[in-house]
Each structure stands twice: as C-alpha cells, then as structure tokens.
Design a protein around this motif. Structure first.
Motif, PDB file in Angstrom:
ATOM      1  N   ASN A 167       0.888  -1.170   0.111  1.00 57.42           N
ATOM      2  CA  ASN A 167       0.029   0.144   0.187  1.00 57.42           C
ATOM      3  C   ASN A 167       1.001   1.123  -0.089  1.00 57.42           C
ATOM      4  N   LEU A 168       0.625   2.076  -1.075  1.00 59.39           N
ATOM      5  CA  LEU A 168       1.816   3.157  -1.298  1.00 59.39           C
ATOM      6  C   LEU A 168       0.767   4.465  -1.290  1.00 59.39           C
ATOM      7  N   MET A 169       1.362   5.464  -0.378  1.00 60.37           N
ATOM      8  CA  MET A 169       0.330   6.752  -0.056  1.00 60.37           C
ATOM      9  C   MET A 169       0.670   7.922  -0.580  1.00 60.37           C
ATOM     10  N   GLU A 170       1.620   7.995  -1.551  1.00 57.20           N
ATOM     11  CA  GLU A 170       2.098   9.302  -2.067  1.00 57.20           C
ATOM     12  C   GLU A 170       1.014  10.201  -2.749  1.00 57.20           C
ATOM     13  N   ALA A 171       0.013   9.595  -3.059  1.00 52.33           N
ATOM     14  CA  ALA A 171      -1.326  10.569  -3.597  1.00 52.33           C
ATOM     15  C   ALA A 171      -1.827  10.941  -2.455  1.00 52.33           C
ATOM     16  N   HIS A 172      -2.017  10.550  -1.541  1.00 46.42           N
ATOM     17  CA  HIS A 172      -2.876  10.930  -0.361  1.00 46.42           C
ATOM     18  C   HIS A 172      -2.414  12.124   0.335  1.00 46.42           C
ATOM     19  N   ALA A 173      -3.228  12.811   0.794  1.00 48.90           N
ATOM     20  CA  ALA A 173      -3.003  14.080   1.834  1.00 48.90           C
ATOM     21  C   ALA A 173      -1.812  13.762   2.605  1.00 48.90           C
ATOM     22  N   PRO A 174      -0.834  14.315   2.893  1.00 50.44           N
ATOM     23  CA  PRO A 174      -0.694  15.833   2.787  1.00 50.44           C
ATOM     24  C   PRO A 174      -0.343  16.544   1.477  1.00 50.44           C
ATOM     25  N   TYR A 175      -0.090  15.639   0.465  1.00 48.87           N
ATOM     26  CA  TYR A 175       0.429  15.857  -1.051  1.00 48.87           C
ATOM     27  C   TYR A 175       1.674  16.642  -0.838  1.00 48.87           C
ATOM     28  N   ASP A 176       2.665  15.722  -0.131  1.00 45.76           N
ATOM     29  CA  ASP A 176       3.933  16.486   0.205  1.00 45.76           C
ATOM     30  C   ASP A 176       5.091  15.522  -0.671  1.00 45.76           C
ATOM     31  N   PRO A 177       5.291  15.678  -1.799  1.00 48.56           N
ATOM     32  CA  PRO A 177       6.525  14.870  -2.519  1.00 48.56           C
ATOM     33  C   PRO A 177       7.940  15.417  -2.083  1.00 48.56           C
ATOM     34  N   PRO A 178       8.933  14.836  -2.355  1.00 45.76           N
ATOM     35  CA  PRO A 178      10.287  15.406  -2.292  1.00 45.76           C
ATOM     36  C   PRO A 178      10.241  16.769  -2.954  1.00 45.76           C
ATOM     37  N   GLU A 179      11.224  17.551  -2.555  1.00 40.54           N
ATOM     38  CA  GLU A 179      11.271  19.105  -3.109  1.00 40.54           C
ATOM     39  C   GLU A 179      11.416  19.054  -4.420  1.00 40.54           C
ATOM     40  N   GLU A 180      12.115  18.182  -5.423  1.00 40.63           N
ATOM     41  CA  GLU A 180      12.315  18.267  -6.526  1.00 40.63           C
ATOM     42  C   GLU A 180      11.163  17.943  -7.366  1.00 40.63           C
ATOM     43  N   TYR A 181      10.061  17.663  -6.968  1.00 42.79           N
ATOM     44  CA  TYR A 181       8.807  17.361  -7.521  1.00 42.79           C
ATOM     45  C   TYR A 181       7.678  18.410  -7.235  1.00 42.79           C
ATOM     46  N   TYR A 236       5.458  12.121  -8.481  1.00 41.21           N
ATOM     47  CA  TYR A 236       6.248  11.240  -7.879  1.00 41.21           C
ATOM     48  C   TYR A 236       5.767   9.789  -7.579  1.00 41.21           C
ATOM     49  N   GLN A 237       4.697   9.627  -7.232  1.00 38.18           N
ATOM     50  CA  GLN A 237       4.167   8.361  -7.066  1.00 38.18           C
ATOM     51  C   GLN A 237       4.407   7.448  -8.710  1.00 38.18           C
ATOM     52  N   SER A 238       4.186   7.875  -9.702  1.00 38.97           N
ATOM     53  CA  SER A 238       4.388   7.453 -10.926  1.00 38.97           C
ATOM     54  C   SER A 238       5.935   6.825 -11.004  1.00 38.97           C
ATOM     55  N   ASP A 239       6.704   7.923 -10.855  1.00 38.68           N
ATOM     56  CA  ASP A 239       8.224   7.511 -10.925  1.00 38.68           C
ATOM     57  C   ASP A 239       8.578   6.496 -10.249  1.00 38.68           C
ATOM     58  N   MET A 240       8.249   6.544  -8.790  1.00 42.24           N
ATOM     59  CA  MET A 240       8.782   5.609  -7.683  1.00 42.24           C
ATOM     60  C   MET A 240       7.975   4.263  -8.231  1.00 42.24           C
ATOM     61  N   TYR A 241       6.924   4.429  -8.334  1.00 40.09           N
ATOM     62  CA  TYR A 241       6.282   3.010  -8.636  1.00 40.09           C
ATOM     63  C   TYR A 241       6.782   2.272 -10.042  1.00 40.09           C
ATOM     64  N   GLU A 242       7.287   3.126 -10.778  1.00 40.45           N
ATOM     65  CA  GLU A 242       7.810   2.515 -11.995  1.00 40.45           C
ATOM     66  C   GLU A 242       9.019   1.687 -11.481  1.00 40.45           C
ATOM     67  N   LYS A 243       9.881   1.937 -10.668  1.00 43.23           N
ATOM     68  CA  LYS A 243      10.949   1.283 -10.193  1.00 43.23           C
ATOM     69  C   LYS A 243      10.527   0.027  -9.478  1.00 43.23           C
ATOM     70  N   ILE A 244       9.676   0.401  -8.618  1.00 44.18           N
ATOM     71  CA  ILE A 244       8.815  -0.688  -7.681  1.00 44.18           C
ATOM     72  C   ILE A 244       8.099  -1.955  -8.484  1.00 44.18           C
ATOM     73  N   PHE A 245       7.536  -1.509  -9.467  1.00 50.58           N
ATOM     74  CA  PHE A 245       6.781  -2.264 -10.194  1.00 50.58           C
ATOM     75  C   PHE A 245       7.879  -3.127 -11.316  1.00 50.58           C
ATOM     76  N   ARG A 246       8.876  -2.630 -11.575  1.00 51.30           N
ATOM     77  CA  ARG A 246       9.964  -3.375 -12.257  1.00 51.30           C
ATOM     78  C   ARG A 246      10.672  -4.424 -11.485  1.00 51.30           C
ATOM     79  N   ALA A 247      11.026  -3.969 -10.300  1.00 52.00           N
ATOM     80  CA  ALA A 247      11.599  -4.934  -9.092  1.00 52.00           C
ATOM     81  C   ALA A 247      10.744  -5.953  -8.944  1.00 52.00           C
ATOM     82  N   VAL A 248       9.217  -5.725  -8.731  1.00 48.56           N
ATOM     83  CA  VAL A 248       8.428  -6.692  -8.423  1.00 48.56           C
ATOM     84  C   VAL A 248       8.202  -7.826  -9.502  1.00 48.56           C
ATOM     85  N   ARG A 249       8.427  -7.353 -10.765  1.00 47.96           N
ATOM     86  CA  ARG A 249       8.173  -8.206 -11.760  1.00 47.96           C
ATOM     87  C   ARG A 249       9.183  -9.075 -12.178  1.00 47.96           C
TER      88      ARG A 249
END
Length: 431
Positions: free
Chosen positions: A197-211, A246-259
């Motif tokens: 369960n990944l919560m990046e899209a959930h409030a408080p909408y606080d991704p890393p600064e570069e995003y 940010y969630q998309s970029d991180m999930y792409e890495k997670i998804f590839r590792a899971v696969r």
C-alpha cells in the motif's frame, strides 16, 4: 504455484492515473469501481469478496472483523508465503488488517505511533494550546510523573519536536522504503504473495522538493470541504498532481523490481480524491465518480477475456484466488480472468465516524447533514446518490434501492481508537 502481487496506489484518481502512468504495461479495466470512498472499507472488499457493510467495515466500525476469513489468511493456509509493506495505518495491526501476513513492514508514519505505555505528547499539547509555551513544560512534568514508561516517552517527545523543527525529515510517504523492502527480500520461485500500500497520492500531498511546483497545501487546518475551500483551488490540485508524478516515478521502479519475481501483478487504487468538485475535497464526503472510479491493471502472462465489462474491488478477491488456484468463496465478486457476464457493482457511503462528526460541529456545521447513507451502482454507466439527490438514469434509481435492500447489511459499532492513532489520522485528513 503462481507468485502474485497486489499493489494498492492509495487515493489515486483514475484521470490522474491515465495522465501519469502510461508506462504501466498490462490489461487495464476502464470501467473499474471501488466499493467505498475510503481505505478500510475498500480493502475489506478486496480481502473478503464482500461489500463493506456485509462485514461490517465502514465509518462506524473501522476494524477488520476478527472472525472474518481474510484473503491473506486463505493464501497462507494454502502454502503461500504472505508478505507486505504498508504506508497506511489502516492496513496494519492497529485495525486488524495484518491478519494472515507472515511479514508486514510499515512506513515511518505507522512506526511513529506510540504504544499504550508511552506518554502521548501530541494529544496533551493539543489540549493545552491556549497555555502558550508553558504547555511544553507541563507536558514534560506530566510525562515524568504519570504512569508512562519514562525513557521511551522522553525519546518519543524529543522525536516529535525534532520532526516539528524539520531536523528529522522523511523523504516521502513510504515508497522509497517500499522499494528497498522489495529489493532486499529474497522471494521464492513460487508460492509468494506480496501486498503493498503506497500513499504518495494521499494528503498531505508532500512529495520530495524536486517534484514540488507549489508548497504543501493546508489540508487539515482549513477543513476545506466545510469552510468554503481555497481562494486558489489550483494550489491543492497542483500539489496533488506533483504527488502523483512522484508516485508514478517511484512505482515504475517498484513495479519493475516486483516483476522480476512475480508472475502476475495487480495494480489498483482503493479510491480516488475530490479536488473541489461540488466544493468537496479529500475523500470523506460522498461517492462521486472522482472518488469511486479507480484504476485497475493486471500485468503478467494471463488472459483477460472481458476487460470492457464493469469491474470492482469486490472482484479482486476472486481474481487473486483464481490466480493462486484457491478453492475459496467470493460471495459478491467474480474473477476478472474468467469470461463471465459481470452484473452491476455497488458503491457505499455510510456516513461519518464519530470524530468526524465532532469536527463538523467544531466548525459550526450540522453533522446530521453528512451522516447519512448514499449508494451508487456501476454498470455500463455509473448512477449514484448524493446528499442532495440522485445522479444518473432514473430507471436505475429503483434498481439501486432494490439491490441495497437485497443485502443483509449489519449494523456497525466500534470501540474507537487511541488518542495517538487519532492524532495520526488527523495528519492524513481522516479526522
């Protein structure tokens, strides 16, 4: 045995998924719907194949029932090793959703919740806001003189203060830690089940600064659904978009590792988010399509005969069971891997939790206005009730009423949760 992963992108709207997740391979269900507007109810459906109020798991009872068999338990009993990582407190031992997991790692947010023997600094300071800086001295005195475990309590208080001052920072809501967890785990060649369960899209909408293209919006203090929203509504919408990127970029890495280790990966959201539609924000009020329409994608070497038909989170239970070759009952769901004429699917809104009623009263509103039941029905189209009336084809209004009446929905009650858990939920906009 087929290795299968179920990955929930918490609070991800379908339209933002379409915008930012074009890289995700697999079969997409464009007509997929949640069973509810919030996390615990939606996950309860995925874990049981039932509608939330059949259990019941809704805003009147947020706990997974102790006597209800969970999909995770069923997988474990059939020889699967069950592992997971959760960023959401609801998907943890705090609400009984850890049933059946051999291993369930949690994010920093969940870890920071003190146990019952630890002095609750946050609750004490919140209750003494009018005392000014002296409230910290009073809190320290209380910590040292009550029955709390002194050393853990002092450490917890120091950590809270360092968090407030920005000395301790967390890079995200848990996706980096989830990626580390997947990469370090030694998954077997077969017989593995993984839940994330990944919560990046959930409030408080606080991704890393570069995003970030805007500052983190004030979600909880403003109570936007109750107090007229924002002077600039594009502010929270942009912040949400930043978080989803940010969630998309991180999930792409997670998804590839899971696969690398899993034959089939089911990617889904538990619900969406309101971003000002009808003046509503977050996902605590109603079941508009912005909340109930969810992304659902199945990746792997499986045949999907009918991806155009209506799909629901209530079908996830049967789908995972089918992939894992389990002989279990899924009372309301049907496997998405089978060619079947899936009928209409139900969506529930069952009012307010008691703490939400108190929030409404605090800002001068009438909680009874919101503490009512609304239902939706998804088929080729989506027809749903609001607090102001029915939206959809009128012929479906009666069908919806008949469908709801056909279910044996249990009355729900809850013993409540601790002050420390409530404080955590407030940080996420749940109270």
């Amino acid at each position: 045995m087929t290795n299968v992963a179920l990955i929930v992108l918490d609070t991800l709207r379908k339209d933002y998924f379409d915008k930012h997740f074009d890289w995700l391979s697999g079969t997409r269900f464009e007509n997929a719907w949640s069973t509810s507007h919030w996390t615990a109810s939606a996950h309860a459906s995925m874990f049981t194949g039932k509608y939330p109020s059949e259990l019941p798991v809704n805003k009147k009872n947020e706990f997974f029932p102790a006597t209800e068999p969970s999909l995770i338990e069923q997988l474990a009993k059939n020889g699967y090793r069950t592992r997971g990582f959760t960023s959401n407190i609801y998907m943890s031992s705090n609400f009984n959703f850890d049933k059946g997991f051999d291993e369930l790692e949690v994010s920093w947010r969940v870890k920071q919740i003190p146990n019952e023997d630890t002095f609750n600094w946050g609750a004490f300071i919140s209750k003494h806001q009018d005392d000014g800086p002296s409230r910290y001295v009073k809190a320290l005195y209380q910590c040292l003189t009550d029955d709390s475990d002194t050393v853990p309590s002092l450490k917890y208080g120091a950590k809270m203060k360092l968090n407030d001052l920005g000395v301790i920072s967390h890079e995200d809501e848990g996706s980096k830690r989830a990626l580390e967890y997947v990469r370090k785990s030694n998954f077997d060649a077969d017989g593995e089940f993984l839940f994330l369960n990944l919560m990046e899209a959930h409030a408080p909408y606080d991704p890393p600064e570069e995003y970030k293209t805007v500052e983190r919006p004030e979600i909880n203090k403003r109570r936007p659904s109750l107090t007229g929203g924002y002077d600039d509504p594009e502010w929270p919408r942009t912040a949400y978009d930043d978080a989803v990127r940010y969630q998309s970029d991180m999930y792409e890495k997670i998804f590839r590792a899971v696969r690398e280790d899993f034959d089939v990966v089911i990617t889904v959201a538990d619900h969406g988010e309101m971003l000002g539609e009808d003046g509503a924000w977050l996902h605590w009020l109603g079941i508009r399509p912005e909340v109930s329409h969810v992304p659902l994608c199945i990746s792997g070497d499986v045949d999907i005969p009918d991806p155009e038909s209506v799909a629901s989170l209530v079908d996830v239970h049967a789908t995972v069971a089918d992939i894992a070759n389990l002989d279990v009952s899924s009372p309301r769901g049907a496997s998405l891997l089978r060619s079947t004429n899936r009928d209409a699917r139900l969506v529930e809104y069952r009012g307010l939790a008691q703490r939400r009623r108190e929030v409404v009263e605090k800002v001068g509103g009438d909680p009874d206005e919101y503490d009512r039941d609304c239902y939706g029905i998804a088929e080729k189209k989506y027809h749903y009730e609001t607090l102001d009336g029915f939206v959809g084809d009128k012929e479906w209004q009666q069908k919806l009423s008949e469908l709801v009446e056909s279910f044996d929905f249990e009355a729900a009650s809850s013993d409540g949760v601790s002050d420390s858990v409530v404080e955590h939920l407030e940080d996420l906009g749940y109270a």
